[in-house]
Motif scaffolding. Structure first.
Motif: not given
Length: 445
Positions: A128, A131, A53
């Motif tokens: 997903s 991120k 992320a």
């Protein structure tokens, strides 16, 4: 009850996906950009999935929001050069502007995709896949499933440069079972004005600051502005511009232009005004939406007027016989508003003569182009009121009065000079929103 409402909304958004595909196909016939990477809207991407992320996600739905995002992102990139951006849009013009923005910022690893359709599956696939570690929503875009999914993943989601008109508040309160949880789930709202902040609070949004409008921090393109001003000085007649005009408004503008011409018994319709003694003038129309350029050109012809398009000018319009003999100039280019404002003596504000809320008048003021606006400015209500109070803009009730007011200004040199100075002072006094916003975002970054 909130859960039931959200579940029903999610089901409708899922069932509505075939309708969205048909809508995109129809719009793509006029704007091919809508046919680009359609599957991105449903959570299917060609870009590699992120393994960590690190992306900062910025959503700028359309052209105006993307230009506003550019002000913030350029300053943010200057502070943090290694920052990676994920930029999303909802419209073809926004995506095209965003592509130019990312090219200008010049950072490898930045990504641009469509905003996911607000169905649970598409939104989940979006988060997903990419991120993102932080989301910045520009101005107005609140979607229930996007906000809910961000909250479930503990990703901060901030509404930046937030604005909420009284009309939008009323609409949101009419769907309170959906809107209140969505606004309440935001991490923070940075509002443009105290009035906006009060309306956000009524919806339960966590207002964390009132920072002003980022648009005041935009710097007009200096080369374009100088070019437009040079062209204007070479003209022997003033230019009245209809800036960011919207459907229905151009017809009223052209009717007034023809009426003025007929009152003078003028053959080249634009080149006279009602009393026959004032300076002749040129009319310039710059439509808000590029897909309407051809439509507006045809409308000018329907009124019996000759049109010259910016795209046909090789150099200065003064050097073009076609441009100088035309009754109306059509600004059919993107990204040249500073040039058009530099070329114009006065601008009528599009979107304000129909109940559409008005367009942004800040750029006109910064370029030294006085504004005449109609009664409908709820999208930028405080900026419009301040501009009027400070002499940077004049408000009228309807289109005929607007054209008369513009003519009055171009034929009153002291009043015109005063309005130009007032506009530039107004723009300068209200700068600073970018620095305040960056300071507030420091904790998230």
């Amino acid at each position: 009850m909130n859960g039931v409402a959200h579940g029903l909304y999610s089901a409708l958004m899922t069932l509505g996906q075939p309708l969205l595909r048909r809508k995109l196909a129809r719009r793509g016939q006029k704007e091919p950009g809508y046919l680009e990477a359609v599957e991105e809207r449903f959570g299917r991407y060609s870009q590699p999935a992120e393994t960590r992320a690190e992306l900062v996600w910025v959503h700028a739905v359309s052209l105006g929001e993307t230009r506003t995002a550019a002000i913030l992102l350029k300053a943010l990139r200057a502070q943090q050069p290694a920052l990676r951006l994920l930029l999303t849009h909802g419209t073809a013009t926004g995506r095209e502007e965003g592509r130019a923005l990312l090219k200008a910022l010049g950072q490898p690893g930045d990504i641009q995709v469509w905003q996911p359709w607000d169905s649970p599956a598409a939104v989940a696939l979006f988060f997903s896949h990419f991120k993102p570690r932080l989301g910045l929503l520009m101005e107005t875009e609140i979607w229930p499933n996007l906000v809910t999914e961000a909250q479930a993943r503990a990703m901060p989601l901030v509404l930046v440069n937030g604005r909420l008109s009284a009309k939008s508040l009323k609409q949101a309160e009419g769907m309170a079972l959906l809107s209140r949880p969505a606004y309440g789930a935001l991490s923070a709202v940075y509002a443009q004005t105290e009035a906006d902040a009060g309306r956000f609070r009524r919806l339960g949004a966590p207002v964390a600051g009132v920072f002003g409008n980022l648009k005041f921090d935009a710097t007009p393109n200096a080369a374009q502005l100088a070019q437009g001003q040079a062209w204007r000085q070479a003209l022997t007649q003033p230019v009245i511009m209809f800036a960011s005009s919207r459907e229905g408004e151009e017809d009223e503008f052209l009717k007034k232009i023809v009426a003025v011409a007929q009152a003078n018994r003028a053959v080249p319709a634009i080149n006279s005004v009602a009393n026959g003694t004032a300076k002749p003038f040129k009319a310039l129309i710059v439509p808000r939406h590029p897909q309407r350029f051809d439509e507006v050109a045809a409308l000018v012809a329907q009124h019996g007027l000759r049109v010259s398009r910016r795209s046909s000018w090789v150099g200065s319009p003064v050097e073009s016989d076609e441009a100088m003999s035309a009754d109306v100039w059509l600004g059919d280019s993107l990204g040249e508003m500073a040039l058009y404002y530099g070329l114009s003596d006065v601008a009528l504000l599009g979107g304000s003569f129909a109940p559409l809320g008005g367009q942004n008048l800040i750029e006109a003021a910064a370029c030294g182009c006085p504004v005449v606006m109609g009664p409908h400015t709820f999208n930028f209500s405080e900026a419009a009121e301040l501009a009027e109070a400070e002499g940077a803009a004049r408000r009228v009730a309807e289109m005929p009065e607007a054209v008369n007011a513009a003519l009055g200004l171009v034929n009153d040199s002291p009043a015109l000079a005063q309005a130009v100075a007032a506009g530039m002072a107004f723009a300068e006094r209200n700068r600073g929103a970018t620095a305040r916003t960056l300071d507030a975002l420091r904790g998230y970054l």
